[in-house]
Design a protein around this motif. Structure first.
Motif, PDB file in Angstrom:
ATOM      1  N   ARG A   1      12.034  22.169 -63.287  1.00 20.33           N
ATOM      2  CA  ARG A   1      12.516  21.707 -61.977  1.00 20.33           C
ATOM      3  C   ARG A   1      11.434  21.880 -60.909  1.00 20.33           C
ATOM      4  O   ARG A   1      11.241  21.015 -60.049  1.00 20.33           O
ATOM      5  CB  ARG A   1      13.767  22.495 -61.611  1.00 20.33           C
ATOM      6  CG  ARG A   1      14.373  22.196 -60.249  1.00 20.33           C
ATOM      7  CD  ARG A   1      14.990  20.819 -60.192  1.00 20.33           C
ATOM      8  NE  ARG A   1      15.635  20.607 -58.898  1.00 20.33           N
ATOM      9  CZ  ARG A   1      16.944  20.527 -58.735  1.00 20.33           C
ATOM     10  NH1 ARG A   1      17.751  20.614 -59.775  1.00 20.33           N
ATOM     11  NH2 ARG A   1      17.459  20.326 -57.544  1.00 20.33           N
ATOM     12  N   TYR A   2      10.717  22.987 -60.982  1.00 19.49           N
ATOM     13  CA  TYR A   2       9.673  23.268 -59.993  1.00 19.49           C
ATOM     14  C   TYR A   2       8.576  22.206 -60.035  1.00 19.49           C
ATOM     15  O   TYR A   2       8.209  21.636 -59.000  1.00 19.49           O
ATOM     16  CB  TYR A   2       9.076  24.650 -60.271  1.00 19.49           C
ATOM     17  CG  TYR A   2       7.855  24.965 -59.443  1.00 19.49           C
ATOM     18  CD1 TYR A   2       7.972  25.383 -58.121  1.00 19.49           C
ATOM     19  CD2 TYR A   2       6.573  24.845 -59.987  1.00 19.49           C
ATOM     20  CE1 TYR A   2       6.845  25.664 -57.364  1.00 19.49           C
ATOM     21  CE2 TYR A   2       5.453  25.130 -59.232  1.00 19.49           C
ATOM     22  CZ  TYR A   2       5.591  25.537 -57.914  1.00 19.49           C
ATOM     23  OH  TYR A   2       4.472  25.818 -57.173  1.00 19.49           O
ATOM     24  N   PHE A   3       8.046  21.922 -61.222  1.00 17.35           N
ATOM     25  CA  PHE A   3       6.945  20.955 -61.315  1.00 17.35           C
ATOM     26  C   PHE A   3       7.410  19.524 -61.062  1.00 17.35           C
ATOM     27  O   PHE A   3       6.671  18.711 -60.513  1.00 17.35           O
ATOM     28  CB  PHE A   3       6.237  21.088 -62.661  1.00 17.35           C
ATOM     29  CG  PHE A   3       5.372  22.315 -62.749  1.00 17.35           C
ATOM     30  CD1 PHE A   3       4.226  22.426 -61.972  1.00 17.35           C
ATOM     31  CD2 PHE A   3       5.726  23.369 -63.565  1.00 17.35           C
ATOM     32  CE1 PHE A   3       3.437  23.560 -62.027  1.00 17.35           C
ATOM     33  CE2 PHE A   3       4.946  24.510 -63.626  1.00 17.35           C
ATOM     34  CZ  PHE A   3       3.797  24.608 -62.855  1.00 17.35           C
ATOM     35  N   LYS A   4       8.631  19.226 -61.444  1.00 19.62           N
ATOM     36  CA  LYS A   4       9.175  17.893 -61.169  1.00 19.62           C
ATOM     37  C   LYS A   4       9.222  17.649 -59.661  1.00 19.62           C
ATOM     38  O   LYS A   4       8.760  16.618 -59.167  1.00 19.62           O
ATOM     39  CB  LYS A   4      10.572  17.769 -61.767  1.00 19.62           C
ATOM     40  CG  LYS A   4      11.229  16.402 -61.568  1.00 19.62           C
ATOM     41  CD  LYS A   4      12.579  16.360 -62.288  1.00 19.62           C
ATOM     42  CE  LYS A   4      13.191  14.975 -62.218  1.00 19.62           C
ATOM     43  NZ  LYS A   4      13.565  14.602 -60.830  1.00 19.62           N
ATOM     44  N   ASN A   5       9.755  18.622 -58.927  1.00 23.09           N
ATOM     45  CA  ASN A   5       9.862  18.464 -57.474  1.00 23.09           C
ATOM     46  C   ASN A   5       8.484  18.492 -56.803  1.00 23.09           C
ATOM     47  O   ASN A   5       8.230  17.764 -55.835  1.00 23.09           O
ATOM     48  CB  ASN A   5      10.746  19.567 -56.884  1.00 23.09           C
ATOM     49  CG  ASN A   5      12.215  19.336 -57.178  1.00 23.09           C
ATOM     50  OD1 ASN A   5      12.638  18.213 -57.394  1.00 23.09           O
ATOM     51  ND2 ASN A   5      12.993  20.403 -57.171  1.00 23.09           N
ATOM     52  N   LEU A   6       7.582  19.327 -57.334  1.00 23.29           N
ATOM     53  CA  LEU A   6       6.255  19.425 -56.752  1.00 23.29           C
ATOM     54  C   LEU A   6       5.512  18.092 -56.854  1.00 23.29           C
ATOM     55  O   LEU A   6       4.912  17.622 -55.887  1.00 23.29           O
ATOM     56  CB  LEU A   6       5.473  20.529 -57.461  1.00 23.29           C
ATOM     57  CG  LEU A   6       4.101  20.894 -56.874  1.00 23.29           C
ATOM     58  CD1 LEU A   6       4.235  21.422 -55.465  1.00 23.29           C
ATOM     59  CD2 LEU A   6       3.408  21.918 -57.765  1.00 23.29           C
ATOM     60  N   ILE A   7       5.538  17.498 -58.044  1.00 22.29           N
ATOM     61  CA  ILE A   7       4.858  16.209 -58.245  1.00 22.29           C
ATOM     62  C   ILE A   7       5.495  15.114 -57.421  1.00 22.29           C
ATOM     63  O   ILE A   7       4.817  14.286 -56.799  1.00 22.29           O
ATOM     64  CB  ILE A   7       4.848  15.837 -59.734  1.00 22.29           C
ATOM     65  CG1 ILE A   7       3.975  16.811 -60.535  1.00 22.29           C
ATOM     66  CG2 ILE A   7       4.363  14.406 -59.923  1.00 22.29           C
ATOM     67  CD1 ILE A   7       2.517  16.807 -60.137  1.00 22.29           C
ATOM     68  N   GLU A   8       6.829  15.106 -57.343  1.00 23.95           N
ATOM     69  CA  GLU A   8       7.507  14.073 -56.541  1.00 23.95           C
ATOM     70  C   GLU A   8       7.146  14.209 -55.077  1.00 23.95           C
ATOM     71  O   GLU A   8       6.981  13.215 -54.361  1.00 23.95           O
ATOM     72  CB  GLU A   8       9.025  14.174 -56.745  1.00 23.95           C
ATOM     73  CG  GLU A   8       9.456  13.694 -58.114  1.00 23.95           C
ATOM     74  CD  GLU A   8      10.946  13.866 -58.355  1.00 23.95           C
ATOM     75  OE1 GLU A   8      11.634  14.473 -57.505  1.00 23.95           O
ATOM     76  OE2 GLU A   8      11.424  13.409 -59.414  1.00 23.95           O
ATOM     77  N   ASN A   9       7.010  15.435 -54.588  1.00 19.44           N
ATOM     78  CA  ASN A   9       6.610  15.641 -53.192  1.00 19.44           C
ATOM     79  C   ASN A   9       5.184  15.170 -52.956  1.00 19.44           C
ATOM     80  O   ASN A   9       4.873  14.606 -51.893  1.00 19.44           O
ATOM     81  CB  ASN A   9       6.713  17.126 -52.834  1.00 19.44           C
ATOM     82  CG  ASN A   9       8.164  17.579 -52.704  1.00 19.44           C
ATOM     83  OD1 ASN A   9       9.045  16.772 -52.458  1.00 19.44           O
ATOM     84  ND2 ASN A   9       8.390  18.862 -52.843  1.00 19.44           N
ATOM     85  N   ILE A  10       4.307  15.385 -53.932  1.00 18.10           N
ATOM     86  CA  ILE A  10       2.933  14.908 -53.797  1.00 18.10           C
ATOM     87  C   ILE A  10       2.878  13.386 -53.742  1.00 18.10           C
ATOM     88  O   ILE A  10       2.174  12.799 -52.928  1.00 18.10           O
ATOM     89  CB  ILE A  10       2.078  15.426 -54.975  1.00 18.10           C
ATOM     90  CG1 ILE A  10       1.864  16.947 -54.848  1.00 18.10           C
ATOM     91  CG2 ILE A  10       0.718  14.723 -55.013  1.00 18.10           C
ATOM     92  CD1 ILE A  10       1.179  17.572 -56.027  1.00 18.10           C
ATOM     93  N   ILE A  11       3.671  12.754 -54.620  1.00 16.97           N
ATOM     94  CA  ILE A  11       3.696  11.291 -54.644  1.00 16.97           C
ATOM     95  C   ILE A  11       4.239  10.738 -53.333  1.00 16.97           C
ATOM     96  O   ILE A  11       3.722   9.771 -52.764  1.00 16.97           O
ATOM     97  CB  ILE A  11       4.561  10.800 -55.833  1.00 16.97           C
ATOM     98  CG1 ILE A  11       3.878  11.134 -57.154  1.00 16.97           C
ATOM     99  CG2 ILE A  11       4.815   9.306 -55.729  1.00 16.97           C
ATOM    100  CD1 ILE A  11       4.702  10.821 -58.376  1.00 16.97           C
TER     101      ILE A  11
END
Length: 395
Positions: free
Chosen positions: A385-395
């Motif tokens: 969940r952490y990396f999914k949200n992190l990457i989506e925020n970067i995008i």
């Protein structure tokens, strides 16, 4: 470049990662074609990319190094914490290594390239020679970073002789005020909080370690407030023990709890890490696996060497630091099964889009949950969940 460099894609983002130091560089399509196929690329951009690859060690052939080590200088403890990771039977009756034996081990760690040492126990400051040990580490061996872990309940004089040599003075806490306790002995929080204030007069390098479990994770914000009030840093660790043991069932976190923890952490919007997870500084790193048995080792109170402090099991014993001449060479032996672990081979991790960011999480939790170090982290839901949200925020 070398075998510790990997090009991969996450949610449409091309990334070239360096497993040696965790560095990542995002690549546009032309840059990807330039690296993979030698296709033409803008000269200025190519020079900039090559400079970045060089500066971030992508051409470094270093393949094996031990960066840090836990050293358990005793088993003794004055508390009785539920789920203590280092608990052993009859812990207060065990014979301790002498100061000379401790120094022998420390010297071998230095010779193996160790730059950071974490002194743990038991309660390490029950030893009368902690000041001498810490001074030896910093003044004689010149180790770059020395961290200690204490429960913060001892007389202040126990800490005073060592504190000038300690780069990070970690104090494990249970509650967030004098009335709250969950897993530690009742009535100690007032003493711990009082000691933190007194120790802060001796050193600014205090970090609180908060163990998260089912009973307290909803109060993460209150621990943040406590740290701010005391003027110290803090980090979280996650309650980890035998997942099927009835004694711990009220503390072990489920997937729903882990998803909530990730949301609370993001909502806090603070630069706080969760120890023993790939969740750290709200940044991205490239990981082939966890560091156990490679960059990280742990030595118990008898001098026995293990891949990490969460894996003090006879199944994973690599040798004894007092008996071996070269710790680094010992770790390169075929007996070290952790050398071959890669996230691309871990069950239920192979197809995950975020595997090279997570590295498969903690092998200790894999072992405690599945009796195998080749399964996904038992707390995968938090990492995913952490990396999914992190990457989506970067995008």
């Amino acid at each position: 470049m070398n075998k510790n460099v990997k090009i991969f894609n996450v949610n449409g983002i091309n990334i070239i990662g360096n497993f040696n130091n965790g560095a990542v560089i995002g690549l546009e399509e032309d840059a990807l074609d330039y690296l993979e196929k030698g296709s033409p690329y803008n000269k200025d951009k190519a020079l900039e990319l090559e400079r970045a690859l060089l500066e971030l060690g992508y051409y470094d052939e270093t393949d094996f190094r031990v960066d840090s080590a836990y050293l358990h200088v005793n088993d003794r403890c004055n508390l009785h914490c539920i789920g203590c990771y280092s608990y052993v039977e009859n812990r207060n009756n065990k014979t301790e290594l002498t100061y000379e034996e401790i120094c022998n081990i420390l010297k071998k760690l230095k010779e193996s390239g160790v730059k950071g040492i974490v002194i743990s126990g038991g309660e390490p400051f029950l030893r009368d020679d902690m000041g001498k040990i810490c001074r030896y580490i910093k003044e004689e061996l010149r180790i770059e970073k020395l961290c200690t872990i204490t429960n913060g309940t001892l007389d202040i004089d126990r800490y005073a002789s060592a504190i000038d040599y300690i780069d990070e003075f970690n104090i494990s806490i249970d509650g967030y005020n004098e009335q709250v306790q969950y897993i530690r002995d009742k009535g100690i929080m007032s003493l711990v909080l009082s000691n933190i204030k007194r120790i802060k007069e001796l050193t600014p390098n205090i970090n609180l370690i908060v163990t998260l479990h089912k009973k307290n994770y909803n109060e993460m914000g209150k621990y943040n407030e406590l740290a701010e009030e005391l003027g110290v840093s803090y980090s979280f660790s996650i309650f980890t023990n035998e997942f099927g043991d009835e004694v711990f069932k009220d503390y072990i976190l489920g997937d729903d709890d882990l998803v909530k923890i990730e949301k609370i952490l993001m909502d806090l919007n603070v630069n706080t890490k969760i120890s023993d997870t790939p969740i750290g500084t709200f940044g991205i790193n490239c990981r082939k696996s966890c560091e156990a048995g490679k960059k990280l080792i742990s030595i118990d109170s008898k001098g026995d060497i293990y891949p990490c402090h969460m894996l003090h099991s006879s199944r994973f014993k690599l040798g004894n630091a007092l008996e071996t001449k070269n710790i680094k060479e010992l770790l390169k032996s075929p007996n070290n099964m952790f050398l071959g672990i890669e996230v691309s081979k871990i069950n239920n991790c192979k197809e995950c889009e975020y595997k090279y960011l997570c590295g498969g999480g903690c092998r200790g939790r894999s072992f405690l949950k599945y009796d195998s170090i080749q399964e996904k982290d038992a707390y995968c839901a938090l990492n995913y969940r952490y990396f999914k949200n992190l990457i989506e925020n970067i995008i």
